[in-house]
Write a protein that holds these residues in place. Sequence first.
Motif, mmCIF file in Angstrom:
data_model
loop_
_atom_site.group_PDB
_atom_site.id
_atom_site.type_symbol
_atom_site.label_atom_id
_atom_site.label_comp_id
_atom_site.label_asym_id
_atom_site.label_seq_id
_atom_site.Cartn_x
_atom_site.Cartn_y
_atom_site.Cartn_z
ATOM 1 N N GLY A 1 0.930 -2.487 14.363
ATOM 2 C CA GLY A 1 0.910 -3.339 13.177
ATOM 3 C C GLY A 1 0.860 -2.576 11.866
ATOM 4 O O GLY A 1 1.024 -3.165 10.798
ATOM 5 N N LEU A 2 0.662 -1.261 11.945
ATOM 6 C CA LEU A 2 0.632 -0.439 10.733
ATOM 7 C C LEU A 2 2.041 0.034 10.394
ATOM 8 O O LEU A 2 2.960 -0.051 11.207
ATOM 9 C CB LEU A 2 -0.294 0.767 10.925
ATOM 10 C CG LEU A 2 -1.762 0.470 11.253
ATOM 11 C CD1 LEU A 2 -2.532 1.774 11.418
ATOM 12 C CD2 LEU A 2 -2.408 -0.397 10.177
ATOM 13 N N TYR A 3 2.185 0.562 9.187
ATOM 14 C CA TYR A 3 3.465 1.111 8.747
ATOM 15 C C TYR A 3 3.387 2.634 8.733
ATOM 16 O O TYR A 3 2.365 3.217 8.368
ATOM 17 C CB TYR A 3 3.830 0.590 7.350
ATOM 18 C CG TYR A 3 4.245 -0.857 7.331
ATOM 19 C CD1 TYR A 3 5.588 -1.219 7.415
ATOM 20 C CD2 TYR A 3 3.289 -1.872 7.260
ATOM 21 C CE1 TYR A 3 5.972 -2.557 7.412
ATOM 22 C CE2 TYR A 3 3.661 -3.207 7.264
ATOM 23 C CZ TYR A 3 5.008 -3.538 7.339
ATOM 24 O OH TYR A 3 5.381 -4.859 7.351
ATOM 25 N N ILE A 4 4.501 3.261 9.127
ATOM 26 C CA ILE A 4 4.570 4.721 9.124
ATOM 27 C C ILE A 4 4.505 5.214 7.685
ATOM 28 O O ILE A 4 5.145 4.646 6.796
ATOM 29 C CB ILE A 4 5.870 5.200 9.798
ATOM 30 C CG1 ILE A 4 5.755 4.995 11.309
ATOM 31 C CG2 ILE A 4 6.149 6.654 9.507
ATOM 32 C CD1 ILE A 4 6.918 5.514 12.081
ATOM 33 N N PRO A 5 3.742 6.278 7.422
ATOM 34 C CA PRO A 5 3.645 6.825 6.074
ATOM 35 C C PRO A 5 5.012 7.098 5.449
ATOM 36 O O PRO A 5 5.920 7.609 6.122
ATOM 37 C CB PRO A 5 2.877 8.141 6.283
ATOM 38 C CG PRO A 5 2.111 7.931 7.529
ATOM 39 C CD PRO A 5 2.944 7.031 8.379
ATOM 40 N N PHE A 6 5.146 6.715 4.172
ATOM 41 C CA PHE A 6 6.349 7.028 3.408
ATOM 42 C C PHE A 6 7.559 6.204 3.833
ATOM 43 O O PHE A 6 8.684 6.513 3.475
ATOM 44 C CB PHE A 6 6.656 8.522 3.539
ATOM 45 C CG PHE A 6 7.188 9.151 2.272
ATOM 46 C CD1 PHE A 6 6.888 8.632 1.031
ATOM 47 C CD2 PHE A 6 7.990 10.279 2.321
ATOM 48 C CE1 PHE A 6 7.376 9.215 -0.132
ATOM 49 C CE2 PHE A 6 8.479 10.876 1.174
ATOM 50 C CZ PHE A 6 8.163 10.332 -0.066
ATOM 51 N N THR A 7 7.344 5.168 4.663
ATOM 52 C CA THR A 7 8.463 4.348 5.134
ATOM 53 C C THR A 7 8.040 2.878 5.161
ATOM 54 O O THR A 7 6.869 2.547 5.015
ATOM 55 C CB THR A 7 8.905 4.730 6.555
ATOM 56 O OG1 THR A 7 7.988 4.159 7.493
ATOM 57 C CG2 THR A 7 8.964 6.232 6.748
ATOM 58 N N GLU B 1 0.816 -1.218 0.000
ATOM 59 C CA GLU B 1 0.000 0.000 0.000
ATOM 60 C C GLU B 1 0.848 1.265 0.000
ATOM 61 O O GLU B 1 0.350 2.350 -0.314
ATOM 62 C CB GLU B 1 -0.933 0.002 1.215
ATOM 63 C CG GLU B 1 -1.995 -1.075 1.179
ATOM 64 C CD GLU B 1 -2.885 -1.021 2.418
ATOM 65 O OE1 GLU B 1 -3.239 0.087 2.851
ATOM 66 O OE2 GLU B 1 -3.208 -2.094 2.953
ATOM 67 N N LEU B 2 2.114 1.132 0.371
ATOM 68 C CA LEU B 2 2.986 2.306 0.416
ATOM 69 C C LEU B 2 3.105 2.969 -0.953
ATOM 70 O O LEU B 2 3.224 4.196 -1.065
ATOM 71 C CB LEU B 2 4.378 1.919 0.923
ATOM 72 C CG LEU B 2 4.476 1.525 2.405
ATOM 73 C CD1 LEU B 2 5.857 0.964 2.709
ATOM 74 C CD2 LEU B 2 4.186 2.723 3.312
ATOM 75 N N LYS B 3 3.077 2.153 -2.020
ATOM 76 C CA LYS B 3 3.216 2.690 -3.373
ATOM 77 C C LYS B 3 2.022 3.552 -3.784
ATOM 78 O O LYS B 3 2.128 4.385 -4.681
ATOM 79 C CB LYS B 3 3.396 1.546 -4.364
ATOM 80 C CG LYS B 3 4.672 0.736 -4.150
ATOM 81 C CD LYS B 3 4.765 -0.413 -5.141
ATOM 82 C CE LYS B 3 6.030 -1.240 -4.903
ATOM 83 N NZ LYS B 3 6.125 -2.383 -5.848
ATOM 84 N N LYS B 4 0.887 3.339 -3.131
ATOM 85 C CA LYS B 4 -0.335 4.065 -3.482
ATOM 86 C C LYS B 4 -0.457 5.402 -2.763
ATOM 87 O O LYS B 4 -1.326 6.206 -3.094
ATOM 88 C CB LYS B 4 -1.557 3.203 -3.154
ATOM 89 C CG LYS B 4 -1.601 1.875 -3.893
ATOM 90 C CD LYS B 4 -2.808 1.064 -3.445
ATOM 91 C CE LYS B 4 -2.825 -0.308 -4.122
ATOM 92 N NZ LYS B 4 -3.977 -1.125 -3.660
ATOM 93 N N ILE B 5 0.405 5.616 -1.766
ATOM 94 C CA ILE B 5 0.311 6.851 -0.981
ATOM 95 C C ILE B 5 0.692 8.059 -1.835
ATOM 96 O O ILE B 5 1.727 8.065 -2.497
ATOM 97 C CB ILE B 5 1.235 6.787 0.254
ATOM 98 C CG1 ILE B 5 0.724 5.720 1.222
ATOM 99 C CG2 ILE B 5 1.299 8.138 0.958
ATOM 100 C CD1 ILE B 5 1.585 5.548 2.455
ATOM 101 N N LYS B 6 -0.147 9.059 -1.795
ATOM 102 C CA LYS B 6 0.117 10.275 -2.557
ATOM 103 C C LYS B 6 1.207 11.092 -1.871
ATOM 104 O O LYS B 6 1.236 11.215 -0.643
ATOM 105 C CB LYS B 6 -1.156 11.118 -2.676
ATOM 106 C CG LYS B 6 -1.031 12.286 -3.626
ATOM 107 C CD LYS B 6 -2.381 12.963 -3.844
ATOM 108 C CE LYS B 6 -2.246 14.128 -4.819
ATOM 109 N NZ LYS B 6 -3.558 14.787 -5.073
#
Length: 382
Positions: free
Chosen positions: A316-322, A15-20
């Motif tokens: 359990g989530l990932y930090i935005p952009f990382t 999902e990281l690739k989809k982050i604007k």
Amino acid sequence: GTNAKSSEFVRNTRELKKIKKYKTVVVVCKKCKLIQLKQPINFQEIVPSKKWIINKEEDKHHKNFVNILNHRRIFKKDSKILIISNYDEFFQKNLRLKGFKKVFKLNIKDHFNIIDKNFFRQEVIQHHLNFINSIKLVNKLGKFDVIVCTKLLEHTQNFKNFFNFCNNVLNKNGKLIIDVPDSSKSLLQGNPMLIWEEHVSYFTSNSLINTLTFHKFKKKYLKIYTYKQEDVIVGIFEKSNNYSFLRVGKKNFFKIFKKKISAKKKIVKKIFNDLKLQNKTIFLFGVGHNAIFFLNYFEIKKFINFVIDDNKNKIGLYIPFTKIIIRSSRYLEQIKNKKSICFLSLNIELEKKIINSKKKIFNKNCNFFSVYSDSPRYFLNK
């Protein structure tokens, strides 16, 4: 630099690739010296997709300021007062305790005929404060003697609309109470974590006065409340037809900020690179927007093994952009025998409590530092 929204947590690395991604540029007005984001993110995009993400704002000083209003008799007990958002409610409570009975709360659904599930959020409210909606409000409730606006002006993306709303809603000689974060300390420290996509403007007392002066509100009273991390400016301004010259101020906050953050970036990257060469486990404790900007601006994501946060919604989530995962503090039991460095990135007031509780686990295998310049544990001072 380029950043993701600090609220954009994801469940897996795909999902990281989809982050604007957004380009973050900070500028300063040559006339009023107000520091702002050059291109704010559209207010609808800023709203977090996850409903458990709610802004926390400091309001402990509201009781004291209401006492000042009452003691100085800034306005009468029968004055008609409008509060703008949920963040003014403590103000409202204390005003009523002092005998101010005519206190109304803005409701964009009832007063503007606008239906929005995020009606309580600052970025949504600020968008609907304009001349047209001021007419709707006045037709329903009449004009007001006072407007109380707490922690909203820094989120405002169009000052012209905001002040048109205030000018039309207020009676002649009406007063506007503004409460905003004081960015002076962070600007002088060169603290890049000051920057946040939800805050469009970064006020000092001088630039706040200039901004209100430019929009024909003259200062009646101003007070700065000191907190461990971010101070607060509260001012009383009165409608005025006279336009006075703007105050230049003695300090060039923007120049100082720009110089210091550039110097810090080189130093911080070297520190983290050296720590990694020592084969130590490096982690952050606390995942708010400050921690996220700290990782992204200093470009140190690759040096961080994980982050800790006991908010059950974040685990359990990932930090935005990382690709850094968020774990609960129970995970620390698994690394208690490893040499570690913990960078505290939560409220400064909680640092001592966290250190004392985790020292038992690590038994001298972990060194604790803070990412905040105002903390006695600030890592650049060690």
